[in-house]
Structure formats: structure tokens, C-alpha cells
Design an enzyme around this catalytic site. Sequence first.
Site, mmCIF file in Angstrom:
data_model
loop_
_atom_site.group_PDB
_atom_site.id
_atom_site.type_symbol
_atom_site.label_atom_id
_atom_site.label_comp_id
_atom_site.label_asym_id
_atom_site.label_seq_id
_atom_site.Cartn_x
_atom_site.Cartn_y
_atom_site.Cartn_z
ATOM 1 N N SER A 1 36.589 51.407 41.572
ATOM 2 C CA SER A 1 36.543 50.064 42.160
ATOM 3 C C SER A 1 37.266 50.063 43.498
ATOM 4 C CB SER A 1 37.217 49.056 41.233
ATOM 5 O OG SER A 1 37.406 47.842 41.949
ATOM 6 N N HIS B 1 32.171 50.662 42.918
ATOM 7 C CA HIS B 1 32.156 49.345 42.271
ATOM 8 C C HIS B 1 32.796 48.336 43.232
ATOM 9 C CE1 HIS B 1 32.224 46.719 38.676
ATOM 10 N NE2 HIS B 1 33.409 46.313 39.091
ATOM 11 N N ASP C 1 34.061 44.561 43.736
ATOM 12 C CA ASP C 1 34.497 43.361 43.011
ATOM 13 C C ASP C 1 34.506 42.146 43.920
ATOM 14 O OD1 ASP C 1 35.051 44.201 40.298
ATOM 15 O OD2 ASP C 1 36.606 45.469 41.168
ATOM 16 N N MET D 1 35.063 38.182 44.238
ATOM 17 C CA MET D 1 35.745 37.063 43.559
ATOM 18 C C MET D 1 35.799 35.854 44.479
ATOM 19 S SD MET D 1 38.922 39.082 41.827
ATOM 20 C CE MET D 1 38.757 40.754 41.191
ATOM 21 N N HIS E 1 29.808 43.611 41.462
ATOM 22 C CA HIS E 1 30.235 42.817 40.299
ATOM 23 C C HIS E 1 30.632 41.429 40.796
ATOM 24 C CE1 HIS E 1 33.530 42.418 36.910
ATOM 25 N NE2 HIS E 1 32.535 41.555 36.766
ATOM 26 N N MET F 1 32.079 38.033 40.362
ATOM 27 C CA MET F 1 32.934 37.180 39.521
ATOM 28 C C MET F 1 33.007 35.836 40.235
ATOM 29 S SD MET F 1 35.696 40.111 38.585
ATOM 30 C CE MET F 1 35.126 41.095 39.957
ATOM 31 N N MET G 1 33.985 43.476 30.065
ATOM 32 C CA MET G 1 35.315 43.409 30.691
ATOM 33 C C MET G 1 36.371 43.761 29.639
ATOM 34 S SD MET G 1 34.852 42.739 33.833
ATOM 35 C CE MET G 1 36.609 42.730 34.210
ATOM 36 N N GLY H 1 44.693 46.619 38.070
ATOM 37 C CA GLY H 1 45.994 47.057 37.577
ATOM 38 C C GLY H 1 46.489 46.418 36.293
ATOM 39 N N ASP I 1 35.102 47.829 32.328
ATOM 40 C CA ASP I 1 35.837 47.523 33.554
ATOM 41 C C ASP I 1 37.168 46.861 33.200
ATOM 42 O OD1 ASP I 1 36.609 46.770 36.105
ATOM 43 O OD2 ASP I 1 34.919 45.418 36.456
ATOM 44 N N GLY I 2 38.253 47.508 33.610
ATOM 45 C CA GLY I 2 39.582 46.926 33.437
ATOM 46 C C GLY I 2 40.510 47.831 32.648
ATOM 47 N N GLY J 1 39.807 51.353 38.937
ATOM 48 C CA GLY J 1 40.345 51.029 40.258
ATOM 49 C C GLY J 1 41.671 51.715 40.500
HETATM 50 C C1 DX5 Z 1 38.969 43.136 37.558
HETATM 51 C C2 DX5 Z 1 37.884 43.898 38.299
HETATM 52 C C3 DX5 Z 1 38.000 45.361 38.130
HETATM 53 C C4 DX5 Z 1 39.273 45.952 38.661
HETATM 54 C C5 DX5 Z 1 39.614 47.124 37.812
HETATM 55 O O1 DX5 Z 1 38.733 41.780 37.668
HETATM 56 O O2 DX5 Z 1 36.596 43.515 37.857
HETATM 57 O O3 DX5 Z 1 36.876 46.061 38.620
HETATM 58 O O4 DX5 Z 1 39.201 46.354 39.992
HETATM 59 O O5 DX5 Z 1 40.868 47.562 38.192
HETATM 60 P P1 DX5 Z 1 41.740 48.524 37.278
HETATM 61 O O6 DX5 Z 1 40.915 49.743 37.028
HETATM 62 O O7 DX5 Z 1 42.934 48.754 38.120
HETATM 63 O O8 DX5 Z 1 42.019 47.769 36.012
HETATM 64 ZN ZN ZN Z 2 34.755 44.832 38.396
#
Ligand code: DX5
Ligand code: ZN
Length: 213
Positions: free
Chosen positions: A9, A34, A36, A38, A67, A69, A139, A147, A174-175, A196
Site C-alpha cells: 500500500s 495498492h 488507498d 479516503m 481501494h 474508502m 478488511m 499501521g 488488507d490491514g 503498507g
Molecule cells: C487501511 C488501508 C490499508 C492500509 C494498510 O485503511 O486500507 O490499505 O494502508 O496498512 P498496514 O499494512 O500498515 O496495516
Molecule cells: Zn486498502
Amino acid sequence: MTETIIAPSILSADFANLERDVKIIKDAGAEWAHVDVMDGHFVPNITIGAPVVKALRKVTDIVLDVHLMIENPEKYVPDFAKAGSDYITFHYEATKEKTAEVIEQIKSFGIKAGLSIKPKTKPEEIKDYISMVDLILIMTVEPGFGGQSFMPDCAEKIKYIKQHAKDDLIIEVDGGINAETGMVCKKYGANALVAGSYVYGSSDIKKAIESLR
Ligand code: DX5
Ligand code: ZN
């Protein structure tokens, strides 16, 4: 599908050096990047929009796994599709009864469609859509920030998706994914791992990516 797709990510990349940081993961063997997105409404954080996808598309041929969100994803699907996304995944919680329409909308651009669920959503709720999409994204943290810690209960939902999936469905998580939690997800049937902080926070990115396979 037996190979695992690794999708670092870019939320954990250096936003002032995105071209460099996407090249780093591609050279290290990652199949996808990936992205993200938001909006500060669907999740309490704001990240990046379609212009960034467009800029990345010009400098890389890596698969861009976008992705969303965001609320009302149907308003922004055309922008993200035209910007050069390869996959667009949106949230069931943001669309509910208009989910099928948004899947068709994404496919109408000739790109792959994905559907995601947050930790509190049961996989049974999206049963009817599993056969319509190319990818299901489970998720394993509350979306919004990188993180966070992996939620094992969420990973168990992979089993249900796998039982109801056609063979070529991509099941992505993811996560909080690292070598250990990624293994848990793969055992349940996940074949695409988003990571990520684990990848970008590593001093040896190639080794981190390989440890997820
Ligand atoms: C969270 C995101 C993830 C995030 C994952 O809302 O959708 O893609 O970047 O990060 P890590 O791998 O650090 O949990
Ligand atoms: Zn994501």
C-alpha cells in the site's frame, strides 16, 4: 490460482516520492500497487484522489489496485477508471442496495471490479455479489489508517468467501498484514495480500515482499 499477489500500500510510501517508491516495490517483485483513497466521510482520514492515480499511470505499468474508502463511490468511479486504475474496489457499506449497479458501472469501463467489507460486516451480507466481482477485499482492520493491528476474527471471513467463490476470484486482505498474519490469511484462502507499513517500513523491501509469499 495458487500464486499470491503482493500489493504494497502506497499509503505508507513517501508521498513526495511516489514514482520512486512505486518503482522500488515493482523492482522488488510486487505484482500490484495498492492505492488507498479516503474521503474524510466514509473514514475519518483524507488521502489522495484520481489525479494521483493519473500521474502514477504515466510513470509505471504496475497494476494499480485502487481501494475506494469513500461515500457515493459511483460519483468518482469514472474519474478513477479514466485515470488508469486496473482494479477499483469499493465498500459494500457505502452502497448497500446500489451495490450491483456500481459493480456494473466499474466493469463498463473495461476494468476489474472489487467489493470490500469492513470488520463489522458479515460475509453473508455480500453473498449475492461474490459471483459478480473479480475481487473481494476483506478488511482486517477498521479502514482509515495504516499501521493498525490485525484482527484475526476478520480473517476467518475468508473461509466463507472461499466456499462461495468461483475458482478465479481474487480474495484480498488488507490491514495489519505481515509475514505471520499473511500466512494465517493464506491458510484460509486469501490469494492477494495488501501490506503498507510492513513493506515500506522494512529496511529490506525485497525480503519483506518475499516473506509474504
Ligand atoms: C487501511 C488501508 C490499508 C492500509 C494498510 O485503511 O486500507 O490499505 O494502508 O496498512 P498496514 O499494512 O500498515 O496495516
Ligand atoms: Zn486498502
